[in-house]
Design a protein around this motif. Structure first.
Motif, PDB file in Angstrom:
ATOM      1  N   GLN A 135       0.824  -1.211   0.000  1.00 45.33           N
ATOM      2  CA  GLN A 135       0.000   0.000   0.000  1.00 45.33           C
ATOM      3  C   GLN A 135       0.856   1.258   0.000  1.00 45.33           C
ATOM      4  OE1 GLN A 135      -3.308  -0.159  -0.454  1.00 45.33           O
ATOM      5  NE2 GLN A 135      -2.964  -2.366  -0.591  1.00 45.33           N
ATOM      6  N   LEU A 136       1.992   1.197   0.678  1.00 46.79           N
ATOM      7  CA  LEU A 136       2.888   2.354   0.729  1.00 46.79           C
ATOM      8  C   LEU A 136       3.443   2.670  -0.656  1.00 46.79           C
ATOM      9  CD1 LEU A 136       4.301   4.401   2.599  1.00 46.79           C
ATOM     10  CD2 LEU A 136       6.130   2.725   2.906  1.00 46.79           C
ATOM     11  N   PHE A 139       0.697   4.085  -2.828  1.00 51.29           N
ATOM     12  CA  PHE A 139       0.448   5.488  -2.505  1.00 51.29           C
ATOM     13  C   PHE A 139       1.522   6.388  -3.111  1.00 51.29           C
ATOM     14  CE2 PHE A 139       1.298   9.096   0.356  1.00 51.29           C
ATOM     15  CZ  PHE A 139       0.075   9.760   0.279  1.00 51.29           C
ATOM     16  N   ASN A 142       1.180   6.991  -6.864  1.00 54.33           N
ATOM     17  CA  ASN A 142      -0.059   7.667  -7.246  1.00 54.33           C
ATOM     18  C   ASN A 142      -0.144   9.078  -6.688  1.00 54.33           C
ATOM     19  OD1 ASN A 142      -2.116   5.812  -8.743  1.00 54.33           O
ATOM     20  ND2 ASN A 142      -1.192   4.487  -7.182  1.00 54.33           N
ATOM     21  N   THR A 143       0.918   9.541  -6.046  1.00 48.04           N
ATOM     22  CA  THR A 143       0.935  10.867  -5.429  1.00 48.04           C
ATOM     23  C   THR A 143       1.923  11.756  -6.164  1.00 48.04           C
ATOM     24  OG1 THR A 143       0.439   9.842  -3.291  1.00 48.04           O
ATOM     25  CG2 THR A 143       1.255  12.123  -3.274  1.00 48.04           C
ATOM     26  N   ARG A 148       5.000   9.817  -8.327  1.00 43.85           N
ATOM     27  CA  ARG A 148       4.252   9.590  -9.557  1.00 43.85           C
ATOM     28  C   ARG A 148       4.959  10.263 -10.717  1.00 43.85           C
ATOM     29  NH1 ARG A 148      -1.752  11.840 -10.272  1.00 43.85           N
ATOM     30  NH2 ARG A 148      -0.591  13.591 -11.144  1.00 43.85           N
TER      31      ARG A 148
END
Length: 356
Positions: A135-136, A139, A142-143, A148
């Motif tokens: 998940q890290l 994230f 996608n940030t 990203r």
């Protein structure tokens, strides 16, 4: 091993495939020519790094099964350093590799800390930390202000980082279609040899082995079990993190951080260590075998065999190498218990000259 191969052939036949054609496809994709060998060696490098680290933690009796997450966290920090650090030349590659090792070691160290402070089982925590790592990384890619990729105009951006600069990539000897040996393989072999030497020739390795064989005796001999086991877990995580950097900086990937970039290398590296029975020197040929399975697995589709059959073959190989010693040990323990029970029921000997 023959039984495992026979069962694999039977499974392929049951699913409608040809065992002979499947074997030929694996060999064609893994060892048939220099290009196939190049692919095999690329996969073997991160597998060997994970396995070498797993040997360290297992030797101490601490079982780290969170290498998949440690690979991802290592790749995460490696990508951040490679894209953000204002350094050029070989120093950037060194910084990327060092950052990955530190990240993997720190991530594994959190499990050791949880055990020391709250008594959380290491096996459980290392496994669950893998899902946190996934998940890290998702994230981060996608940030926009993290990792990203940069949006150019109105183009659609994917959940991945920008490509690493050329100076942050591992070099190779040789070039396609000839044999290509990437620097990651040299790092992995050197790491496995170093681990084998440390475990066999140093006081630290002796104390680590003592702790794994008999923690009570090790404590009586002055071994500080907690710090030593924690250090072994951190070293294991560092090797897994370094494997993440190799995945990121070698031609096996696309030199971008992606949520799925670990590709199960952490899980397979742990299997390599199990098949090698936690001996780093044996892990080298086993990593090559698993590299052949990964490299040649893609060729199975041409024979009509589902790709998941390769995973079944891996599982059967692990069982073939791990199950027999475990069964033999159980039989020995059972025999010893039976003999001890018979000895306990024997009548006490009558002392010479005693009254009857």
């Amino acid at each position: 091993m023959a039984v495992a191969l026979a069962l694999s052939a039977l499974l392929i036949a049951v699913t409608g495939g040809s065992p002979l054609a499947s074997a030929q496809a694996l060999l064609q994709g893994g060892v048939a020519d220099p290009a196939a060998w190049s692919s095999t060696l690329l996969y073997a490098a991160p597998l060997l790094l994970v396995a070498a680290g797993a040997c360290v933690s297992a030797r101490s009796g601490v079982f780290n099964i969170g290498q998949e997450g440690q690979v991802l966290v290592g790749a995460l920090l490696a990508a951040w350093v490679g894209l953000r650090l204002a350094v050029t030349g070989p120093a950037l590659l060194v910084a990327v590799l060092a950052a990955a090792a530190l990240a993997g070691g720190a991530w594994a160290g959190l499990s050791s800390l949880m055990y020391r402070l709250r008594g959380v089982d290491v096996v459980v925590s290392t496994l669950l930390m893998t899902f946190v790592a996934q998940q890290l990384v998702a994230f981060a890619v996608n940030t926009p202000w993290l990792l990203r990729e940069t949006r150019i105009g109105d183009a659609v951006v994917a959940p991945q980082s920008n490509p690493l600069p050329e100076s942050a990539l591992l070099g190779s000897v040789g070039e396609y279609p000839d044999l290509e040996v990437n620097g990651g393989l040299l790092i992995a072999v050197a790491g496995a040899v170093a681990v084998a030497a440390v475990l066999a020739r140093t006081r630290w390795g002796f104390r680590l082995t003592m702790l794994g064989l008999n923690p009570v005796a090790a404590r009586h001999a002055g071994v500080r079990a907690g710090p030593l086991g924690g250090a072994a877990l951190v070293v294991s995580g560092a090797f897994a993190g370094l494997a993440g950097a190799v995945l990121l900086t070698s031609p096996v990937g696309v030199h971008r951080l992606r949520p799925d970039m670990a590709m199960g290398i952490g899980w397979d590296g742990l299997l390599v260590a199990l098949v090698a029975r936690n001996r780093p020197s044996r892990a080298i040929p086993v990593a090559l075998l698993f590299g052949v399975l990964r490299s040649g697995g893609g060729f199975l589709a041409a024979t009509g065999v589902p790709p998941f059959v390769v995973d079944v073959v891996k599982a059967l190989l692990v069982l073939a190498f791990v199950a027999p010693p475990a069964v033999l040990a159980a039989i020995r323990r059972r025999g010893a218990a039976v003999r001890a029970g018979h000895a306990g029921h024997r009548p006490a000997p009558v002392a010479e000259g005693a009254a009857l």
